[in-house]
Design a protein around this motif. Structure first.
Motif, PDB file in Angstrom:
ATOM      1  N   SER A  12      -7.962   2.719  -9.885  1.00  0.00           N
ATOM      2  CA  SER A  12      -7.110   1.726 -10.530  1.00  0.00           C
ATOM      3  C   SER A  12      -6.041   1.182  -9.595  1.00  0.00           C
ATOM      4  N   CYS A  13      -5.324   2.108  -8.909  1.00  0.00           N
ATOM      5  CA  CYS A  13      -4.219   1.654  -8.061  1.00  0.00           C
ATOM      6  C   CYS A  13      -4.435   1.935  -6.585  1.00  0.00           C
ATOM      7  N   GLY A  14      -5.442   2.758  -6.224  1.00  0.00           N
ATOM      8  CA  GLY A  14      -5.714   3.019  -4.823  1.00  0.00           C
ATOM      9  C   GLY A  14      -4.964   4.201  -4.251  1.00  0.00           C
ATOM     10  N   ARG A  15      -4.233   4.962  -5.056  1.00  0.00           N
ATOM     11  CA  ARG A  15      -3.503   6.123  -4.560  1.00  0.00           C
ATOM     12  C   ARG A  15      -4.495   7.180  -4.088  1.00  0.00           C
ATOM     13  N   ALA A  16      -4.220   7.753  -2.916  1.00  0.00           N
ATOM     14  CA  ALA A  16      -5.104   8.772  -2.340  1.00  0.00           C
ATOM     15  C   ALA A  16      -4.442  10.143  -2.417  1.00  0.00           C
ATOM     16  N   GLU A  17      -5.205  11.137  -2.818  1.00  0.00           N
ATOM     17  CA  GLU A  17      -4.733  12.507  -2.931  1.00  0.00           C
ATOM     18  C   GLU A  17      -5.787  13.448  -2.374  1.00  0.00           C
ATOM     19  N   GLU A  18      -5.325  14.624  -1.937  1.00  0.00           N
ATOM     20  CA  GLU A  18      -6.272  15.618  -1.435  1.00  0.00           C
ATOM     21  C   GLU A  18      -7.046  16.285  -2.569  1.00  0.00           C
ATOM     22  N   LYS A  19      -6.448  16.285  -3.752  1.00  0.00           N
ATOM     23  CA  LYS A  19      -7.112  16.876  -4.921  1.00  0.00           C
ATOM     24  C   LYS A  19      -7.059  15.871  -6.076  1.00  0.00           C
ATOM     25  N   PRO A  20      -8.059  15.910  -6.962  1.00  0.00           N
ATOM     26  CA  PRO A  20      -8.066  14.960  -8.083  1.00  0.00           C
ATOM     27  C   PRO A  20      -7.041  15.346  -9.143  1.00  0.00           C
ATOM     28  N   HIS A  21      -6.568  14.344  -9.884  1.00  0.00           N
ATOM     29  CA  HIS A  21      -5.630  14.548 -10.983  1.00  0.00           C
ATOM     30  C   HIS A  21      -6.211  13.903 -12.245  1.00  0.00           C
ATOM     31  N   GLU A  22      -5.927  14.511 -13.362  1.00  0.00           N
ATOM     32  CA  GLU A  22      -6.367  13.912 -14.618  1.00  0.00           C
ATOM     33  C   GLU A  22      -5.629  12.605 -14.879  1.00  0.00           C
ATOM     34  N   ILE A  23      -4.340  12.617 -14.550  1.00  0.00           N
ATOM     35  CA  ILE A  23      -3.516  11.418 -14.727  1.00  0.00           C
ATOM     36  C   ILE A  23      -2.964  11.004 -13.364  1.00  0.00           C
ATOM     37  N   CYS A  24      -3.157   9.779 -13.009  1.00  0.00           N
ATOM     38  CA  CYS A  24      -2.684   9.292 -11.710  1.00  0.00           C
ATOM     39  C   CYS A  24      -1.161   9.253 -11.688  1.00  0.00           C
ATOM     40  N   TRP A 167       3.050   3.166   2.129  1.00  0.00           N
ATOM     41  CA  TRP A 167       2.609   3.384   0.745  1.00  0.00           C
ATOM     42  C   TRP A 167       3.561   4.300  -0.009  1.00  0.00           C
ATOM     43  N   ARG A 168       4.216   5.182   0.727  1.00  0.00           N
ATOM     44  CA  ARG A 168       5.128   6.131   0.075  1.00  0.00           C
ATOM     45  C   ARG A 168       6.487   5.494  -0.205  1.00  0.00           C
ATOM     46  N   GLU A 169       7.039   4.791   0.775  1.00  0.00           N
ATOM     47  CA  GLU A 169       8.387   4.229   0.648  1.00  0.00           C
ATOM     48  C   GLU A 169       8.399   2.843   0.012  1.00  0.00           C
ATOM     49  N   ALA A 203      -5.129  -3.260  10.540  1.00  0.00           N
ATOM     50  CA  ALA A 203      -4.735  -2.312   9.492  1.00  0.00           C
ATOM     51  C   ALA A 203      -3.346  -2.630   8.944  1.00  0.00           C
ATOM     52  N   LEU A 204      -2.408  -2.968   9.826  1.00  0.00           N
ATOM     53  CA  LEU A 204      -1.052  -3.273   9.372  1.00  0.00           C
ATOM     54  C   LEU A 204      -1.006  -4.562   8.551  1.00  0.00           C
ATOM     55  N   CYS A 205      -1.721  -5.588   9.012  1.00  0.00           N
ATOM     56  CA  CYS A 205      -1.728  -6.857   8.276  1.00  0.00           C
ATOM     57  C   CYS A 205      -2.348  -6.701   6.898  1.00  0.00           C
ATOM     58  N   GLU A 206      -3.420  -5.925   6.801  1.00  0.00           N
ATOM     59  CA  GLU A 206      -4.045  -5.689   5.509  1.00  0.00           C
ATOM     60  C   GLU A 206      -3.099  -4.929   4.576  1.00  0.00           C
ATOM     61  N   THR A 207      -2.399  -3.934   5.120  1.00  0.00           N
ATOM     62  CA  THR A 207      -1.513  -3.113   4.291  1.00  0.00           C
ATOM     63  C   THR A 207      -0.330  -3.916   3.769  1.00  0.00           C
ATOM     64  N   VAL A 208       0.311  -4.690   4.648  1.00  0.00           N
ATOM     65  CA  VAL A 208       1.502  -5.431   4.209  1.00  0.00           C
ATOM     66  C   VAL A 208       1.147  -6.535   3.225  1.00  0.00           C
ATOM     67  N   LYS A 209      -0.055  -7.099   3.332  1.00  0.00           N
ATOM     68  CA  LYS A 209      -0.462  -8.122   2.369  1.00  0.00           C
ATOM     69  C   LYS A 209      -0.660  -7.505   0.989  1.00  0.00           C
ATOM     70  N   ILE A 210      -1.248  -6.322   0.952  1.00  0.00           N
ATOM     71  CA  ILE A 210      -1.475  -5.661  -0.337  1.00  0.00           C
ATOM     72  C   ILE A 210      -0.150  -5.255  -0.982  1.00  0.00           C
ATOM     73  N   LEU A 211       0.767  -4.736  -0.167  1.00  0.00           N
ATOM     74  CA  LEU A 211       2.030  -4.233  -0.696  1.00  0.00           C
ATOM     75  C   LEU A 211       3.101  -5.319  -0.799  1.00  0.00           C
ATOM     76  N   GLY A 212       2.839  -6.506  -0.247  1.00  0.00           N
ATOM     77  CA  GLY A 212       3.836  -7.572  -0.296  1.00  0.00           C
ATOM     78  C   GLY A 212       5.013  -7.343   0.624  1.00  0.00           C
ATOM     79  N   ILE A 213       4.771  -6.707   1.764  1.00  0.00           N
ATOM     80  CA  ILE A 213       5.823  -6.387   2.724  1.00  0.00           C
ATOM     81  C   ILE A 213       5.897  -7.490   3.785  1.00  0.00           C
ATOM     82  N   THR A 214       7.096  -7.886   4.157  1.00  0.00           N
ATOM     83  CA  THR A 214       7.290  -8.804   5.274  1.00  0.00           C
ATOM     84  C   THR A 214       7.394  -7.983   6.550  1.00  0.00           C
TER      85      THR A 214
END
Length: 467
Positions: A12-24, A167-169, A203-214
């Motif tokens: 749904s949102c693309g969050r990555a984790e080492e283990k699965p969660h029932e609720i994101c 992605w974290r900050e 990689a940086l250009c793709e990330t900032v476009k998705i997150l809306g970062i200048t």
């Protein structure tokens, strides 16, 4: 060889984790984690593959009418340096990537760190340092007397750690200093190579476009003045800027590519003890204040740079050649332009410049591409060759045809107003409609000239021989 690792990615949102969660933890979706295999440190690419934004709204891939797409308001913000804003097209665009290159020590880090100190007052800003240590960055900020209370610092050269931090900050503005220091473990080559620059920029250009970062991305340049690395990197970003050194402490920022504004604008700065200061009137920096007769080979002209008319001083020196072939030395005006003007001048005025070397310079070090500089250039060559001095303060502008005719220049009114503000007495050009209005309103004698030969003849009563 890169190690293959597994991660669980929220569909749904693309969050990555080492283990699965029932609720994101990010979007609250239930049972949305899927197991995916990726190269170590590069699992964030799954976000692009899933074509989803952090908000949980899946990006539609359907064909849609362009008129149905709504453009957001307030998509620009100011860097609080008006010359920098001018080059960017009125300010930095949200979610855009801006690549700025220049020679070592010219002031790229100073410019962006100074801008970030103002931007951080209104936006969440992070300075990513790959070249300097935390202490070095702080010492630079203290030397520039910047307010660093709201600037966040992140020191790393690892692409994966930088992407994870973004992605974290979720910052709104970032400065990456510099592109050539970044590397990814997916590519078995040192930082700064073409393959690393290509992968990291993508990689940086793709990330900032998705997150809306200048993103402001600092880059090195080659010996020929172009940005180091593959041209592919310049194609990926939205804006490409060059930071150049002019005469003395002058610095010029010019755009070679801008998806959100004009690529003809320049920003003029002065480097001082407290960093970079914007120059409000570039004509004061590029035109030299003189008293009495104008020396031989010195002619003033008005060029259009983006939306501004700037008065600049051309300097030409004709000296006997020590070889049998004429040589032309010019780095601020294209050599082919100088060659064409010299050929026109020889044909129309019967001057013989065959055995003379010609040196061309622009005061202040600004690079000129305006074709209306040709008339002034021809007059400068003529006065230098004949050792003639202009008696009155005058500006010359107009494009020359191959027959020696002077064409009417565009933006005459803007050029004449700029010349008036600098105190010039005469404007020599082909008369146009705007110039007719200026004749009455501004009391400037605008001479109607049809050819370079007429210009030289009329100059006869306005010149004196240099002693």
């Amino acid at each position: 060889m890169a190690m293959i690792v597994s991660h669980y990615v929220c569909s749904s949102c693309g969050r990555a984790e080492e283990k699965p969660h029932e609720i994101c933890p990010e979007c609250g979706a239930h049972n949305s984690f899927e197991k995916c295999l990726f190269s170590d440190g590069n699992y964030r690419q799954s976000i692009r593959a899933k074509r989803s934004f952090p908000s949980g709204n899946v990006v539609s891939v359907d064909v849609k009418p362009l008129s149905s797409i709504r453009a957001e308001e307030n998509t620009r913000f100011s860097t609080h340096m008006f010359e920098f804003d001018r080059v960017l097209g009125g300010g930095a665009m949200k979610g855009s990537s801006i690549l700025i290159g220049g020679e070592p020590g010219i002031g790229k880090s100073t410019l962006l760190l100074s801008s970030l100190s103002y931007i951080s007052e209104e936006h969440n800003a992070v300075y990513i340092s790959g070249e300097e240590t935390d202490v070095q960055v702080r010492l630079r900020a203290d030397r520039l007397k910047l307010n660093t209370d709201k600037i966040k610092l992140f020191s790393s050269t690892s692409l994966s750690s930088i992407v994870d931090m973004l992605w974290r900050e979720r910052p709104q503005v970032i400065v990456v200093d510099s592109l050539q220091t970044l590397s990814t473990s997916d590519i078995d080559s040192p930082a700064g190579t073409q393959s690393q620059i290509k992968a990291c920029t993508h990689a940086l250009c793709e990330t900032v476009k998705i997150l809306g970062i200048t993103m402001f991305l600092i880059a090195h340049i080659n010996k020929d003045g172009s940005i180091a690395g593959p041209k592919y990197a310049e194609h990926l970003v939205d804006t490409v800027l060059y930071f150049e050194s002019a005469e003395g402490m002058l610095r010029i920022v010019r755009a070679s590519k801008n998806r959100y504004g004009s690529s003809d604008e320049i920003g003029v700065f002065v480097m001082g003890e407290n960093g970079l200061t914007c120059v409000e009137d570039p004509s004061r920096a590029f035109a030299v204040e003189r008293t009495g007769d104008t020396p031989a080979g010195i002619v003033n002209t008005v060029v259009i740079v983006g939306t501004r008319a700037v008065v600049v001083e051309l300097q030409v020196l004709c000296v006997p050649s020590k070889t049998q072939n004429r040589r032309i030395f010019s780095d601020k005006i294209d050599v082919s332009v100088v060659q064409r003007v010299v050929a026109i001048l020889e044909t129309c005025t019967e001057l013989n410049l065959t055995f003379n070397d010609i040196y061309v310079n622009v005061a202040g070090g600004m690079r000129i591409t305006d074709p209306n500089v040709e008339l002034a250039l021809a007059v400068a060559v003529y006065t230098s060759f004949t050792s003639s001095c202009l008696k009155s303060r005058a500006v010359f502008y107009g494009e020359l045809t191959l027959l020696g005719e002077v064409r009417k220049a565009m933006f005459e009114r803007k050029r004449s107003r700029s010349a008036l503000s600098m105190g010039f007495e005469r404007i020599v050009c082909a008369l146009g409609e705007d110039a007719e209005q200026d004749r009455d309103e501004m009391y400037i004698n605008i001479t109607d000239l049809k050819g370079i030969k007429t210009v030289i003849e009329k100059l006869g009563s306005n010149i004196s021989k240099e002693e």
